[in-house]
Design an enzyme around this catalytic site. Structure first.
Site, short mmCIF file in Angstrom:
data_model
loop_
_atom_site.label_atom_id
_atom_site.label_comp_id
_atom_site.label_asym_id
_atom_site.label_seq_id
_atom_site.Cartn_x
_atom_site.Cartn_y
_atom_site.Cartn_z
N MET A 1 -18.87 24.28 -2.99
CA MET A 1 -19.03 24.82 -4.33
C MET A 1 -19.85 23.83 -5.14
SD MET A 1 -18.21 27.61 -5.77
CE MET A 1 -16.87 28.17 -4.75
N CYS A 2 -20.70 24.35 -6.01
CA CYS A 2 -21.59 23.42 -6.69
C CYS A 2 -22.40 24.13 -7.74
CB CYS A 2 -22.54 22.79 -5.67
SG CYS A 2 -23.66 24.00 -4.96
N GLY A 3 -23.39 23.41 -8.26
CA GLY A 3 -24.40 23.99 -9.13
C GLY A 3 -25.76 23.78 -8.51
N CYS A 80 -25.88 19.83 -7.54
CA CYS A 80 -24.77 18.95 -7.91
C CYS A 80 -23.54 19.42 -7.14
CB CYS A 80 -24.52 18.93 -9.41
SG CYS A 80 -24.25 20.53 -10.20
#
Length: 743
Positions: A1-3, A80
Site C-alpha cells: 500500500m502506498c502513494g 512513497c
C-alpha cells in the site's frame, strides 16, 4: 500500500490525440503554467518535483520513498511506501524488471501471491528480485502482456507501468475492478500527470479550479469527472493506455455481469413462426448456492490475512464485519492460519461509538459480538468535539464533499490501528452492494417477478408483488425525507433505453445530491432545468443500458448502478481508502474479491432479498420506523446470512441492516455549530464563486437544536467541505468561464 505519482511527457501527436479526453486543460492558465514550470528545465527539476509530489501524500506511505526517471526524461515515476509485505529494502519501489526495461509504481495488494509467483518462476522462468506482492505486476505483465495480464491480478490496486522495450514503448495506468484504490490524472502543458490523490499534482504545476458543472450535475459522482476542472478518474476496471501512436485512451478490461433473466428464444409453431423468450429457472439447490458463497468468502478472507505485519478488523454492529471477524477467528483457531505476521488466536478489532442517546450507536452490539468470539476490541468514542476538530482534515484527505459526518467518524476511527501497532485491517465494505442490503433495493426487486425461482410467493402472486411495490416505494420516500435527502416522486421520468427501473434507481442515487437552490444564481441559470438523471444514465454505455432494459432483472440493474457510481466514488473513497490511508492504514475488503462477486452476481434475486410476511427485525434504530412494514418484511442479504450463520450470533443473524451514519441533530452554540459558523463566513462562501450565500445563511439558522432541519444541516456539510478544499488547496474562485459542456 502506498502513494504514487507519475509524470509522462506526451509527444506532440499524442497531445493532439488526447484533446478529446482532457480538453479542460487546454486553457490559457495551463499554458502559462507550462512556461513557468519548464523555465527550471525538465532534467534539472523533475526529480525534485516528483519528490515534492509524493511528499504531499506521504501519509499514504511514510516508511520509504523512491524516484525513477527514464534516460530520455520522458517518464518519471515516484512512490512513497507503506511496508506491508517484504519489509526489506528489496521491496522498495519503483520496481524494475530483470532486464531493466519495464518499470512500475504499485499501490495496493495482489492476493494469491504464492501461487502466482510459483507459476511465473517455474512455468515462465521469471526471476523475482523481492518477496513483495507488488513485483507480480511487473512479472505478469512481462509474461502475458497487456491487457491479458490483468485477468491474473486479484485484489485492490492502482499502478503506473512503463514499458521501454523497443517497438513496444507504452505507459499504462491501471485501477482495480471496483475502484478500491484511487487513481486520478490531469494534464499540465505537455505533461500527463497521474497520482493517487489530486493534491500530489500541486508541486507539478497544477493550479486547481472547480469543475462547477461536475458539481452541479453530479458528474463527479457518476462518471470520470472530479470536483476539479481537468482532473479525471481512471474508472474502476479500466486502464489508461498511453502510446505515441494512439495518444491517451481509457480502456475497459473488466465489468460486472449478471445472469440473464430469460433463457434462449423459443419458437411457437402456427401460421407463422413466432420467437419469444422463455423463463430460465435456477437449477442449483439452496444448499449448493449457500455453500458456494461460504467457500468463496472464506477463501477471500484467508488470502487477505497474508502480511508481514499485524492485521486487525474494523468491527461494527452489523453482520458484514462481524462475519469477517468470525471467519478470521475460526481460521486462526481451527486451521492455525496466521493473522498477518502473528500466530495468534485472537484478532484485534476496532469499533466506533457515538453518544448512546443519539440513536446511532452500535458499539454495544460490537462488544457483544467480540465477547462471543473471544476477541479483543478497542473502541473510539466519537463526540461532537471529535467531529468538529477532525472535519477539515478529513475533507482535505477525501478531496470531495459528502452528505454526512460519518466520514469524519471513519477518519477518527482510523487513528486507532496505528496507535496499537496495526497497519492492516479487514473491513465489511461491499456486502450490501452484492447481497442487496440497502433499503432502496426492494422496490427494484418487486418491479418484476423473479423467473429464476418461479415457485416463490412473489414470483407467483402478481397482485401481492404490485401492492408491495407501491408500499415499499412510499416507505422509501418517507425514509429519504426524514434523513434530509431529496425525494423525486413529483419529477416526471425521462425516457431512457435503460428502462423505467434504471430511471427510478437514478432517483435514489441522487437523493444526496444538493438541490439547485444551494448554487449561485448564475449557475442555476446555466443549469436550467437539466435533469441530473441524465448524468446517471449517461454514465453507462449503450450496451450496458440495453442489458438493463432487456436482460437483467431490475434488482441487478439497481445493484450494477450503485456499484459503478456510489460505491467507488463515495463509499470506497471518503468511507474507505481516503480516510484510512490518511493515517497510513491499509484496509482490505474480502467482500469485493471478484471471484466471490462474480459468483454472487449470477445468483437469483430472490436469494439476496427474501420475502417473509412476518420476520424478526430487532431494534428499529434511526432508519426504520414502525410504519416501515413493507420494507421490514424483507430479509436483506438472505443468502449471506445463511452462509455466515456459523460465524455470527443469533442477534446479528436476525438484525436488520442499519446504515453507518452520524447523527444530524446537534445543539446550537455547540462545537459543530461554532465550527461551521467560523468556516462558512460570507467571504469564504462567496470566494467559492458557485454557492448562494443566502441559502447558507438560512440553513445556518434552522440546522441546530431539537427541531433541527436535517436537510439544512447537510447543506452546511456540503459547503463546509468546499470551503475547506478551497482554502487548503488554493482553488481559484469559480466564474462563468468555468462552466463546461458535458464531455
Amino acid at each position: 500500500m502506498c502513494g504514487i505519482s507519475a509524470c509522462i511527457l506526451l509527444p506532440a501527436a499524442s497531445i493532439i490525440g488526447h484533446r478529446s479526453c482532457t480538453e479542460r486543460a487546454n486553457t490559457p492558465y495551463n499554458r502559462e503554467i507550462k512556461r513557468d514550470h519548464e523555465a527550471n528545465g525538465v532534467a534539472k527539476g523533475l526529480a525534485a518535483d516528483l519528490k515534492a509530489s509524493v511528499d504531499r501524500i506521504t501519509h499514504r506511505g511514510p516508511d520509504d520513498s523512491g524516484i525513477w526517471i527514464s534516460a530520455n526524461e520522458q517518464v518519471g515515476l515516484a512512490h512513497c511506501r507503506l511496508s506491508i509485505n517484504d519489509l526489506s529494502s528489496a521491496g522498495r519501489q519503483p520496481l524494475h524488471s530483470n532486464d531493466n526495461e519495464i518499470h512500475a509504481v504499485v499501490n495496493g495488494e495482489i492476493y494469491d501471491y504464492d501461487r502466482l509467483r510459483h507459476e511465473c518462476e517455474t512455468v515462465h522462468n521469471y526471476p523475482f528480485q523481492s518477496d513483495s506482492d507488488s513485483e507480480l505486476v511487473v512479472a505478469l505483465y512481462k509474461v502475458f502482456g497487456a491487457p491479458d495480464f490483468l485477468t491474473h491480478l486479484r485484489g485492490e490496486f492502482a499502478f503506473v507501468l512503463y514499458d521501454n522495450r523497443e517497438g513496444v514503448q507504452r505507459v499504462i495506468a491501471v485501477r482495480d475492478r471496483y475502484g478500491i484504490k484511487p487513481l486520478v490524472y490531469t494534464r499540465v502543458g505537455s505533461k500527463l500527470l497521474v497520482a493517487s490523490e489530486a493534491k500530489a499534482f500541486l508541486p507539478l504545476g497544477w493550479k486547481p479550479r472547480w469543475d462547477v458543472r461536475a458539481i452541479a450535475d453530479a458528474g463527479w459522482m457518476f462518471n470520470d469527472r472530479t470536483l476539479f476542472r481537468g482532473v479525471r478518474k481512471v474508472l474502476p476496471g479500466h486502464y489508461l493506455d498511453i502510446t505515441e501512436q494512439g495518444g491517451v485512451r481509457q480502456v475497459k478490461y473488466w465489468d460486472a455481469e449478471y445472469e440473464d433473466k430469460v433463457g434462449p428464444l423459443n419458437h411457437k409453431s402456427g401460421p407463422r413462426l413466432i420467437a419469444f423468450p422463455q423463463s430460465k429457472p435456477e437449477t442449483r439447490t439452496m444448499d449448493e448456492m449457500v455453500s458456494g458463497v461460504r467457500e468463496r468468502l472464506v477463501e477471500s478472507v484467508r488470502l487477505r490475512l497474508r502480511a508481514d505485519v499485524p492485521v486487525g478488523i474494523y468491527l461494527s454492529g452489523g453482520i458484514d464485519s462481524s462475519a469477517i471477524a468470525g471467519i478470521v477467528t475460526e481460521l486462526a483457531r481451527k486451521e492455525k492460519v496466521k493473522i498477518g505476521n502473528e500466530e495468534a488466536t485472537r484478532v484485534t478489532c476496532f469499533s466506533v461509538a457515538f453518544p448512546e442517546t443519539s440513536g446511532f450507536d452500535e458499539s454495544r452490539i460490537a462488544e457483544r459480538t467480540a465477547a462471543w468470539l473471544g476477541v479483543k476490541t478497542i473502541k473510539k468514542t466519537i463526540t461532537e468535539d471529535t467531529l468538529a476538530e477532525d472535519f477539515a482534515d478529513a475533507v482535505f484527505h477525501c478531496e470531495h464533499h459528502h452528505f454526512d459526518l460519518n466520514f469524519v467518524a471513519k477518519f477518527a476511527l482510523s487513528t486507532l490501528p496505528r496507535e496499537h501497532g496495526v497497519k492492516v485491517v479487514l473491513t465489511g465494505e461491499g456486502a450490501d452492494e452484492h447481497f442487496a442490503g440497502y433499503p432502496y433495493f426492494p422496490a427494484e426487486f418487486l418491479r418484476e417477478a423473479d423467473e429464476a425461482l418461479p415457485d416463490f410467493p412473489l414470483s407467483q402472486k402478481d397482485d401481492l408483488r404490485s401492492e408491495m411495490f407501491k408500499a415499499v416505494e412510499r416507505e422509501m420516500r418517507d425514509i429519504w425525507r426524514r434523513a434530509g435527502a431529496t425525494a423525486y416522486e413529483d419529477k416526471p421520468a425521462s425516457a431512457s433505453i435503460a428502462g423505467v427501473g434504471a430511471t427510478a434507481m437514478s432517483n435514489n442515487l441522487l437523493a444526496w445530491h444538493p438541490t439547485a437552490t444551494l448554487f449561485a444564481p448564475w449557475l442555476q441559470t446555466r443549469q436550467g432545468d437539466y435533469d441530473c438523471r441524465r448524468t446517471v444514465l449517461g454514465s453507462h454505455a449503450s450496451d450496458v443500458q440495453a442489458k438493463m432494459r432487456s436482460r437483467w432483472h431490475p434488482l441487478h440493474t439497481a445493484m450494477y448502478m450503485w456499484n459503478k457510481n456510489s460505491l467507488p466514488n463515495v463509499l470506497l473513497s471518503c468511507l474507505g481508502d481516503r480516510t484510512e490511508m490518511a493515517h497510513s492504514v491499509e484496509a482490505r475488503t474480502p467482500f469485493l474479491d471478484h471471484h466471490l462477486t462474480e459468483y454472487v452476481n449470477r445468483l437469483p434475486p430472490s436469494v439476496k432479498l427474501r420475502y417473509a410476511a412476518e420476520s424478526e427485525t430487532g431494534e428499529l434504530g434511526p432508519t426504520w420506523t414502525a410504519s416501515s412494514m413493507a420494507l421490514q418484511s424483507f430479509n436483506e442479504k438472505w443468502i449471506l446470512r445463511q452462509a455466515v450463520r456459523p460465524y455470527i450470533t443469533d442477534e446479528l443473524y436476525k438484525r436488520k441492516k442499519h446504515p453507518f451514519l452520524a447523527p444530524t441533530r446537534w445543539a446550537k452554540d455547540g462545537p459543530l455549530h461554532r465550527m461551521f459558523k467560523r468556516l462558512l463566513t460570507q467571504r469564504a462562501v462567496e470566494h467559492l464563486g458557485f454557492v448562494n450565500y443566502a441559502t447558507i445563511q438560512e440553513a445556518m439558522d434552522i440546522a441546530w437544536g431539537e427541531k433541527a432541519d436535517a436537510k439544512a444541516f447537510r447543506l452546511l456539510v456540503y459547503c463546509g467541505a468546499w470551503v475547506t478544499l478551497s482554502q487548503r488547496m488554493c482553488v481559484a474562485k469559480a466564474d462563468v468561464s468555468d462552466w463546461e459542456g458535458l464531455v
